[in-house]
Design an enzyme around this catalytic site. Structure first.
Site, mmCIF file in Angstrom:
data_model
loop_
_atom_site.group_PDB
_atom_site.id
_atom_site.type_symbol
_atom_site.label_atom_id
_atom_site.label_comp_id
_atom_site.label_asym_id
_atom_site.label_seq_id
_atom_site.Cartn_x
_atom_site.Cartn_y
_atom_site.Cartn_z
ATOM 1 N N LYS A 24 0.804 -1.238 0.000
ATOM 2 C CA LYS A 24 0.000 0.000 0.000
ATOM 3 C C LYS A 24 0.830 1.277 0.000
ATOM 4 C CE LYS A 24 -0.628 -0.001 5.003
ATOM 5 N NZ LYS A 24 -1.388 -0.640 6.096
ATOM 6 N N ARG B 220 -7.536 -0.485 17.025
ATOM 7 C CA ARG B 220 -7.913 -0.184 15.658
ATOM 8 C C ARG B 220 -8.933 -1.254 15.289
ATOM 9 N NH1 ARG B 220 -4.044 0.763 10.402
ATOM 10 N NH2 ARG B 220 -4.683 -1.360 9.949
HETATM 11 C C1 LIG Z 1 -0.522 -1.466 6.707
HETATM 12 C C2 LIG Z 1 -0.887 -2.739 7.356
HETATM 13 C C3 LIG Z 1 0.114 -3.682 7.635
HETATM 14 C C4 LIG Z 1 1.600 -3.441 7.385
HETATM 15 O O1 LIG Z 1 2.124 -2.684 8.433
HETATM 16 P P1 LIG Z 1 3.720 -2.357 8.490
HETATM 17 O O2 LIG Z 1 3.895 -1.731 9.807
HETATM 18 O O3 LIG Z 1 4.006 -1.453 7.360
HETATM 19 O O4 LIG Z 1 4.420 -3.659 8.372
HETATM 20 C C5 LIG Z 1 -0.278 -4.882 8.203
HETATM 21 N N1 LIG Z 1 -1.575 -5.135 8.481
HETATM 22 C C6 LIG Z 1 -2.561 -4.240 8.234
HETATM 23 C C7 LIG Z 1 -3.953 -4.581 8.576
HETATM 24 C C8 LIG Z 1 -2.252 -3.011 7.670
HETATM 25 O O5 LIG Z 1 -3.213 -2.132 7.425
#
Ligand SMILES: *Cc1c(COP(=O)(O)O)cnc(C)c1O
Length: 353
Positions: A36, A129
């Site tokens: 992303k 979250r």
């Molecule tokens: C963005 C995201 C990740 C990745 O997180 P990082 O800290 O960049 O490794 C993993 N799980 C979810 C649900 C996310 O939204």
């Protein structure tokens, strides 16, 4: 090359993916590589696939559409919107979920298209979250088991995102307990127990990750080489897979304190200045519309970032040993927020090297 330019080294990205995949594999943990932050540019996703990722994980359907042609299971990270469940089952093989209404709508969409859609139920272990609250997770699954067109592929959790809660043996063990309770109650087997993001790596490195966690979703650790629980560097990883290059459009010697009464700047803030005498200042053609300026680290460590407005960034180049000129380009390393903004800005060219 047009500027500002986000220069991307796909070999380094592949390397970073591979070392993390190898490290996780030693503990029977698969890696969902998260695309992303660079909006799923296909060449970069391909590098992650070459690096050994088992899944590609994305937060946005628009980005999943760009990589529809790539043959790897895709995970939608953000809880699906009720308004586009049809796209979710079309472009994602697996989605992360926490709402019964949404899962029911996914079930109906899947049935309509004669498909089965895999879901991972997110469990909130306290980060606040997404996710079903930990105490309610087992009961929540009762409602899902009867839904046709939906396969409960696994459960997962997300930590260190909103509440900055660090993954530990105790909270991840709780996830495993919940998984076991779900399996026993419904006589099913969960394929995926997804134990978090780049903040879970330190537990893998020190060998304390609870046995049974068999997946992690890794973004920042791959793209920047950062472990995000304590902010350490990942051993043997590159921090320069992505480099910003911006062009000098003005270079002049000026005083370090503005002349006249000081009001507020273009963003409504009152600036403070330190008198360092006459200094050589470069203006770069990039600004707050393209990037989070405090997330830029000049690769020439004698440069000082003074500030920025929407379209101009000001750098003090006085102490550098390089004799910069108008038209030269200055390179920066990036933090996560800066990379996110640059990737999204249409004013920044993306150049794969
Ligand atoms: C963005 C995201 C990740 C990745 O997180 P990082 O800290 O960049 O490794 C993993 N799980 C979810 C649900 C996310 O939204």
């Amino acid at each position: 090359m047009s500027y500002p330019s986000l220069k991307i080294d796909v070999k380094k990205l592949e390397h970073n993916t591979r070392i993390l995949v190898d490290r996780c594999a030693k503990h029977n943990i698969s890696v969902a590589a998260v695309s992303k932050v660079f909006c799923a540019l296909p060449e970069l996703v391909e590098a992650m696939i070459r690096g050994g990722a088992s899944y590609i994980a994305e937060s946005r359907i628009e980005n999943l559409k760009k990589i529809e042609h790539l043959n790897i299971p895709k995970i939608l990270l953000r809880i699906p919107m009720l308004s586009n469940v049809d796209d979710v089952i079309k472009y994602a093989d697996i989605s992360l979920n926490s709402e019964y209404t949404v899962i029911k709508a996914l079930s109906e969409a899947a049935l309509k298209h004669g498909m089965t859609h895999d879901i991972i139920l997110m469990v909130d272990l306290g980060d606040l979250r997404e996710g079903v609250w930990m105490d309610d997770a087992v009961e929540f699954v009762d409602k899902l088991i009867g839904l046709k067109g939906i396969n409960l592929k696994g459960i997962g959790t997300n930590l260190t995102c909103y509440g900055a809660v660090i993954p530990k043996v105790d909270n991840l063990s709780k996830l495993l307990e919940i998984a076991k309770a779900i399996e026993d109650k419904h006589s099913i087997k969960l394929d995926i127990i997804s134990g978090g993001n780049s903040s879970s790596i330190y537990l893998i490195d020190d060998g304390s990750i609870p046995k049974g966690i068999n997946n992690v979703r890794l973004g920042e650790s791959i793209v920047l080489g950062n472990e995000t629980a304590y902010g350490n560097r990942i051993k043997d990883s590159y921090n320069d897979c992505f480099v910003l290059s911006a062009e000098i459009v003005e270079l002049k010697e000026k005083p370090s304190i503005p002349i006249g009464e000081i009001g507020v700047d273009a963003f409504g803030e009152k600036p403070v200045f330190e008198d360092r005498g006459l200094r050589k200042r470069a203006i770069l053609a990039i600004g707050k519309q393209d990037v989070k300026v405090d997330g830029l680290i000049p690769m020439d460590d004698r440069l000082i970032v003074l500030g920025a407005s929407s379209d101009h960034m000001i750098i003090d180049v006085t102490d550098s040993s390089t004799k910069y000129q108008v038209g030269d380009h200055i390179d920066f390393l990036l933090d996560y927020g800066a990379l996110l903004a640059l990737s999204t800005s249409k004013y920044v060219s993306k150049n794969i090297i």
